[in-house]
Design an enzyme around this catalytic site. Sequence first.
Site, PDB file in Angstrom:
ATOM      1  CG  ASN A  10      35.647   2.169   5.035  1.00 20.95           C
ATOM      2  OD1 ASN A  10      34.541   1.895   4.610  1.00 20.95           O
ATOM      3  ND2 ASN A  10      35.901   3.240   5.761  1.00 20.95           N
ATOM      4  N   GLY A  12      32.552   0.554   3.068  1.00 19.87           N
ATOM      5  CA  GLY A  12      31.957   1.707   2.376  1.00 19.87           C
ATOM      6  C   GLY A  12      32.823   2.134   1.198  1.00 19.87           C
ATOM      7  CG  ASP A  70      45.220   7.754   4.314  1.00 17.68           C
ATOM      8  OD1 ASP A  70      44.828   6.804   5.018  1.00 17.68           O
ATOM      9  OD2 ASP A  70      45.652   8.817   4.796  1.00 17.68           O
ATOM     10  N   GLY A 154      30.785   6.542   7.830  1.00 20.65           N
ATOM     11  CA  GLY A 154      31.664   7.513   8.491  1.00 20.65           C
ATOM     12  C   GLY A 154      30.946   8.805   8.843  1.00 20.65           C
ATOM     13  CE1 TYR A 155      34.155  12.026  12.024  1.00 26.03           C
ATOM     14  CE2 TYR A 155      35.395  10.922  10.285  1.00 26.03           C
ATOM     15  CZ  TYR A 155      35.277  11.326  11.598  1.00 26.03           C
ATOM     16  OH  TYR A 155      36.282  11.021  12.505  1.00 26.03           O
ATOM     17  CG  ASP A 156      29.179   9.823   3.898  1.00 26.29           C
ATOM     18  OD1 ASP A 156      30.106  10.650   3.729  1.00 26.29           O
ATOM     19  OD2 ASP A 156      29.100   8.750   3.267  1.00 26.29           O
ATOM     20  CG  HIS A 181      36.160  12.629  -0.371  1.00 31.49           C
ATOM     21  ND1 HIS A 181      34.807  12.553  -0.196  1.00 31.49           N
ATOM     22  CD2 HIS A 181      36.682  11.688   0.465  1.00 31.49           C
ATOM     23  CE1 HIS A 181      34.524  11.634   0.709  1.00 31.49           C
ATOM     24  NE2 HIS A 181      35.648  11.093   1.121  1.00 31.49           N
TER      25      HIS A 181
HETATM   26  P1  ITT Z   1      41.421   1.661   5.075  1.00 35.15           P
HETATM   27  O1  ITT Z   1      42.614   2.380   5.696  1.00 35.15           O
HETATM   28  O2  ITT Z   1      41.463   0.179   5.280  1.00 35.15           O
HETATM   29  O3  ITT Z   1      41.193   2.066   3.652  1.00 35.15           O
HETATM   30  P2  ITT Z   1      39.907   3.333   6.909  1.00 35.15           P
HETATM   31  O4  ITT Z   1      38.442   3.479   7.212  1.00 35.15           O
HETATM   32  O5  ITT Z   1      40.812   3.098   8.105  1.00 35.15           O
HETATM   33  O6  ITT Z   1      40.082   2.152   5.864  1.00 35.15           O
HETATM   34  P3  ITT Z   1      41.299   5.822   6.381  1.00 35.15           P
HETATM   35  O7  ITT Z   1      42.486   5.441   7.194  1.00 35.15           O
HETATM   36  O8  ITT Z   1      41.524   6.472   5.045  1.00 35.15           O
HETATM   37  O9  ITT Z   1      40.360   4.567   6.086  1.00 35.15           O
HETATM   38  O10 ITT Z   1      40.370   6.739   7.282  1.00 35.15           O
HETATM   39  C1  ITT Z   1      39.490   7.607   6.726  1.00 35.15           C
HETATM   40  C2  ITT Z   1      38.346   7.878   7.691  1.00 35.15           C
HETATM   41  O11 ITT Z   1      37.767   9.124   7.253  1.00 35.15           O
HETATM   42  C3  ITT Z   1      37.241   6.824   7.550  1.00 35.15           C
HETATM   43  O12 ITT Z   1      37.348   5.788   8.485  1.00 35.15           O
HETATM   44  C4  ITT Z   1      35.989   7.670   7.774  1.00 35.15           C
HETATM   45  O13 ITT Z   1      35.748   7.834   9.136  1.00 35.15           O
HETATM   46  C5  ITT Z   1      36.386   9.020   7.187  1.00 35.15           C
HETATM   47  N1  ITT Z   1      35.959   9.072   5.771  1.00 35.15           N
HETATM   48  C6  ITT Z   1      36.724   8.897   4.652  1.00 35.15           C
HETATM   49  N2  ITT Z   1      35.965   8.956   3.549  1.00 35.15           N
HETATM   50  C7  ITT Z   1      34.718   9.173   3.957  1.00 35.15           C
HETATM   51  C8  ITT Z   1      33.489   9.293   3.288  1.00 35.15           C
HETATM   52  O14 ITT Z   1      33.402   9.178   1.970  1.00 35.15           O
HETATM   53  N3  ITT Z   1      32.401   9.506   4.013  1.00 35.15           N
HETATM   54  C9  ITT Z   1      32.461   9.595   5.362  1.00 35.15           C
HETATM   55  N4  ITT Z   1      33.560   9.459   6.087  1.00 35.15           N
HETATM   56  C10 ITT Z   1      34.699   9.248   5.392  1.00 35.15           C
END
Ligand code: ITT
Length: 205
Positions: A10, A12, A70, A154-156, A181
């Site tokens: 990710n 971001g 995660d 993401g949801y920001d 977080h």
């Molecule tokens: P990795 O597993 O490769 O790290 P991922 O995006 O799939 O990347 P996760 O499985 O941890 O990561 O999923 C977390 C999701 O939650 C992420 O895709 C976002 O949609 C949301 N999320 C997590 N942190 C966020 C943030 O800081 N701001 C906005 N949305 C967030």
Amino acid sequence: MRQLLLATSNPGKVREMRAMLSSLPLEIHDLRDLALDLEVIEDGSTYAENAAKKAQTYAAASGLLTLADDSGLEVDALNGEPGLHSARYGGRPDATDADRRAFLLARLQGKPRPWTARFRCVLALAFPQQPCRFFEGVCEGEILPEERGAGGFGYDPIFLLPALNRTLAELSLHQKNALSHRGRALQALIPYLTRLIAEDPAKCV
Ligand code: ITT
């Protein structure tokens, strides 16, 4: 120079982690730099299990000290959804961040506001062939019915920090890292990493 691999696909997360870890005496790599792309099935029943799986898989493949994240969004009116499934929420495997936000807002229609929620992040730090260390951060807020701001990911744009009356997408990278977080989990990790580098450099290749 000691090395640390950020095991996330990710961009971001990579931006936020790099900004906070850049003051440490570490050479930081991400999966793009090392052209590493392994399939890790996130089938754990906790954030820690999924974070550990990602960290240990990439630590074993790279031989480097490795950090994985995660995280998820827990919405009270949806009994904690999307939670562990935040990345796969939205009904379709090819859903974009915008699709997932729209899907979440559709699920909340008709439910009384405020839509209280929190982001949770668990970081796992893995040494090749050793157990992980975990660091957690939580950010409390509320889901807004309309998007505000163009930063973050993401949801920001729909996650409001009521005390500031700003969404996470209306903050700079540094402001988000001070309050989010992930920023809080990184703030817990940094003293540990600093001690590790000073006291046990053999653990950082
Ligand atoms: P990795 O597993 O490769 O790290 P991922 O995006 O799939 O990347 P996760 O499985 O941890 O990561 O999923 C977390 C999701 O939650 C992420 O895709 C976002 O949609 C949301 N999320 C997590 N942190 C966020 C943030 O800081 N701001 C906005 N949305 C967030």
